[in-house]
Design an enzyme around this catalytic site. Sequence first.
Site, PDB file in Angstrom:
ATOM      1  N   ALA A  31      11.142  13.973  14.507  1.00  0.00           N
ATOM      2  CA  ALA A  31       9.707  14.213  14.592  1.00  0.00           C
ATOM      3  C   ALA A  31       9.296  14.191  16.056  1.00  0.00           C
ATOM      4  CB  ALA A  31       8.947  13.132  13.824  1.00  0.00           C
ATOM      5  N   GLU A  32       9.038  15.371  16.609  1.00  0.00           N
ATOM      6  CA  GLU A  32       8.831  15.462  18.052  1.00  0.00           C
ATOM      7  C   GLU A  32       7.553  14.753  18.514  1.00  0.00           C
ATOM      8  OE1 GLU A  32       9.763  17.892  16.082  1.00  0.00           O
ATOM      9  OE2 GLU A  32      11.828  18.165  16.776  1.00  0.00           O
TER      10      GLU A  32
ATOM     11  N   GLN B  63      15.102  18.900  21.415  1.00  0.00           N
ATOM     12  CA  GLN B  63      16.402  19.536  21.172  1.00  0.00           C
ATOM     13  C   GLN B  63      16.473  20.985  21.699  1.00  0.00           C
ATOM     14  OE1 GLN B  63      18.116  19.453  17.028  1.00  0.00           O
ATOM     15  NE2 GLN B  63      19.334  17.904  18.082  1.00  0.00           N
ATOM     16  N   PHE B  64      15.410  21.741  21.469  1.00  0.00           N
ATOM     17  CA  PHE B  64      15.328  23.116  21.977  1.00  0.00           C
ATOM     18  C   PHE B  64      13.875  23.385  22.358  1.00  0.00           C
ATOM     19  CE2 PHE B  64      19.320  23.633  19.750  1.00  0.00           C
ATOM     20  CZ  PHE B  64      20.001  24.579  20.501  1.00  0.00           C
TER      21      PHE B  64
ATOM     22  N   PHE C  47      11.196  23.735  19.758  1.00  0.00           N
ATOM     23  CA  PHE C  47      11.000  22.555  18.910  1.00  0.00           C
ATOM     24  C   PHE C  47      10.222  21.464  19.640  1.00  0.00           C
ATOM     25  CE2 PHE C  47      15.263  24.128  17.216  1.00  0.00           C
ATOM     26  CZ  PHE C  47      14.631  25.070  16.437  1.00  0.00           C
TER      27      PHE C  47
ATOM     28  N   TYR D 146       7.236  22.164  20.550  1.00  0.00           N
ATOM     29  CA  TYR D 146       5.827  22.475  20.277  1.00  0.00           C
ATOM     30  C   TYR D 146       5.118  21.429  19.406  1.00  0.00           C
ATOM     31  CZ  TYR D 146       7.231  26.979  22.286  1.00  0.00           C
ATOM     32  OH  TYR D 146       7.724  27.964  23.103  1.00  0.00           O
ATOM     33  N   PRO D 147       5.767  20.852  18.392  1.00  0.00           N
ATOM     34  CA  PRO D 147       5.048  19.814  17.644  1.00  0.00           C
ATOM     35  C   PRO D 147       4.588  18.643  18.522  1.00  0.00           C
ATOM     36  CG  PRO D 147       7.042  20.462  16.474  1.00  0.00           C
ATOM     37  CD  PRO D 147       7.092  21.125  17.818  1.00  0.00           C
TER      38      PRO D 147
ATOM     39  N   HIS E 208      15.222  29.390  19.556  1.00  0.00           N
ATOM     40  CA  HIS E 208      16.160  28.654  20.399  1.00  0.00           C
ATOM     41  C   HIS E 208      16.227  29.207  21.812  1.00  0.00           C
ATOM     42  CE1 HIS E 208      17.477  27.294  16.441  1.00  0.00           C
ATOM     43  NE2 HIS E 208      18.141  26.321  17.029  1.00  0.00           N
TER      44      HIS E 208
END
Lengths: 386, 337
Positions: free
Chosen positions: B69-70, B92-93, B96, B98-99, B139
Amino acid sequence: MTVMEQRDTRRTGAPTPPPAWQPRTDPAPLLPDAEPYRVLGTDAAAQTDPELLRRLYAEVVRGRRYNAQATALTKQGRLAVYPSTTGQEAGEIAAALALEDRDWLFPSYRDTLAAVARGLDPVQALTLLRGDWHTGYDPHEHRIAPLCTPLATQLPHAVGLAHAARLKGDDVVALAMVGDGGTSEGDFHEALNFAAVWQAPVVFLVQNNGFAISVPLAKQTAAPSLAHKAVGYGMPGRLVDGNDAVAMHEVLTEAVTRAREGGGPTLIEAITYRMDAHTNADDATRYRTDAEVEAWRDHDPILLLERELTRRGLIDEAGIQAVRDDAETMAADLRAHMNQDPVLDPMDLFTDVYAEQTSQLREQAAQLRAELDAEAETPGAEGSPA
Amino acid sequence: MTTVAEKATAAKPATMAQALGRALRDSMAADPAVHVMGEDVGTLGGVFRVTDGLAKEFGEDRCTDTPLAEAGILGAAVGMAMYGLRPVVEMQFDAFAYPAFEQLISHVARMRNRTRGAMPLPITVRVPYGGGIGGVEHHSDSSEAYYMATPGLTVVTPATVADAYGLLRQSIASDDPVVFLEPKRLYWAKDSWNPEQPVDVEPIGTAVVRRPGTSATLITYGPSLPVCLEAAEAARGEGWDLEVVDLRSLVPFDDATVAASVRRTGRAVVVHESGGFGGPGGEIAARVTERCFHHLQAPVLRVAGFDIPYPPPMLERHHLPGVDRVLDAVARLQWDQ
Ligand SMILES: Cc1ncc(C[n+]2csc(CCOP(=O)(O)OP(=O)(O)O)c2C)c(N)n1
């Protein structure tokens, strides 16, 4: 064996669970009670320490007066906006009193009162709403995080702080406050999940005051109660009468103690009601009836305390008057301070963006400096001394 | 600092990923407040293996596999920083992260400011970014413009192995939040660099001239640096002597080094792989024009990725600006001919 025969044995054989399945936690002890926990107005109230009753009463009355004064200041244009907690004072006060000095409070934009009850200077607590600066105090000094406007985003902060404290070996607890609407945000979910996985010493207090601006709880969630959400994360959920200051104090203190002793997080849902509109900018008549508001008047947090104190002969008219006088003094003091115009230095805009000003900000600061100097030299110009 | 001669004798090939890992290790060893956290950073060592071995060496409390959960990861890092830790968060990328934007923009970037300096947040957010590795959708984004547009964030991106080490150590030591953009396609790029005796690099906020030249300046960073260096070599045959400036730090921006170079050469091309519209190149071109207008022989040009969602891997080579596109732009710098 033919394929058909194999299928048949599979069908008739005793069902075996998938290899990885094992229950992680027994859900029963995590479930909230069916009814909100109450003390005032029940037989249990007789056991409440008289001193605690008197203290809660005095604080709640002060809180009510604070709400009224701050609301009046919006009408005079002294505050840009004030989200009142009239009707919710019991939760605000209990949140502040359940904590030790070394603990941290993570308030939402509505929880000015909890911050003040924790000892924050009332004027400093209002800078966000007055508009002179976002956070008018040093969070470390009071162990109160900045009042948080984006919904639920302060909840993961509380988890991180509590986790860090535990890693350092300090028995510090974080108490994070959020409204019923805020429980729909992703950050609420992520915070509770992190807290439970890390067994962080955090207490989440949801004040369910019926509405998120105009949207009622029924349009916010389909859960049996907000306290039930705790079970899905693996932490206990408690349902409590949010207008009952004694019950709130008890439940919060219990959760804080549990967290301090390594028992992990708790989710508390306080059932309360927002007597005023969302803020002074809101028209509450569009989404609720007077009758609904009236129904809550007989369940007012001050009334519940007053009834108990009177019933037990712990307060008389003079005592009540003394508490009111004290609240009045606080309000007069707040008024006096808020009626002074804050002294603002526009050059402060460029400090504290970065540890060291970038060359870009230095150039922009020089531009503003020049504009201010030119303004000061022009007689009668806006902002120049008369 | 080692001398150049020592560096030459002791240096051996190392990848950017190894240098980043070494920087994390050395930062953790130097300061017990440094905590690494993110998805798969522990046992696995991160999907790019940058955090390999850290959980073993420092324990799971200091190199933590978090829930997935970012916003939660970065939000928890905020609270940890409030309590005196120095979290280094791995996203991680690129896409991902953005959250976690809400936490980054509403809290991480402005906590120092909203508390008038009382609550600085020394958080480093590591984001592998950019394309060119055949990654599937989500990605390969280049999200630097979003970060650059947020006051309060420092935004850096290394293009060399030495910078990967040096800039990451400086980022972790910084009292401000840093978005540390790691060019994915350079993770395995090797360079002579001595991990046992890493040398200091120029501080955050400083651009460096990677290749001196006289006839035009290529302004670039991260994954596009090797492209520009190659283009500069190729352009020699056409009679162009190109200077290549590696920005290294997008915020703060080194106006002085960039403007000095363009004043010398009189021509400039900004090269990056993120989209051009609303992209970093527009800002850079405007700054250069404002400062160097009377020295310019031609408009400042941009070579950027197309303004499209990042394409599928089988088409990405058409999107990413390569040597030829850079050379075409250089040719267009002969404005008056
Ligand atoms: C992320 C976010 N979205 C929207 C808003 C605008 N907003 C401010 S208060 C509010 C309602 C909040 O309701 P609730 O959580 O029940 O708290 P209450 O105001 O009732 O205390 C909304 C939608 C906001 N502050 N933050």
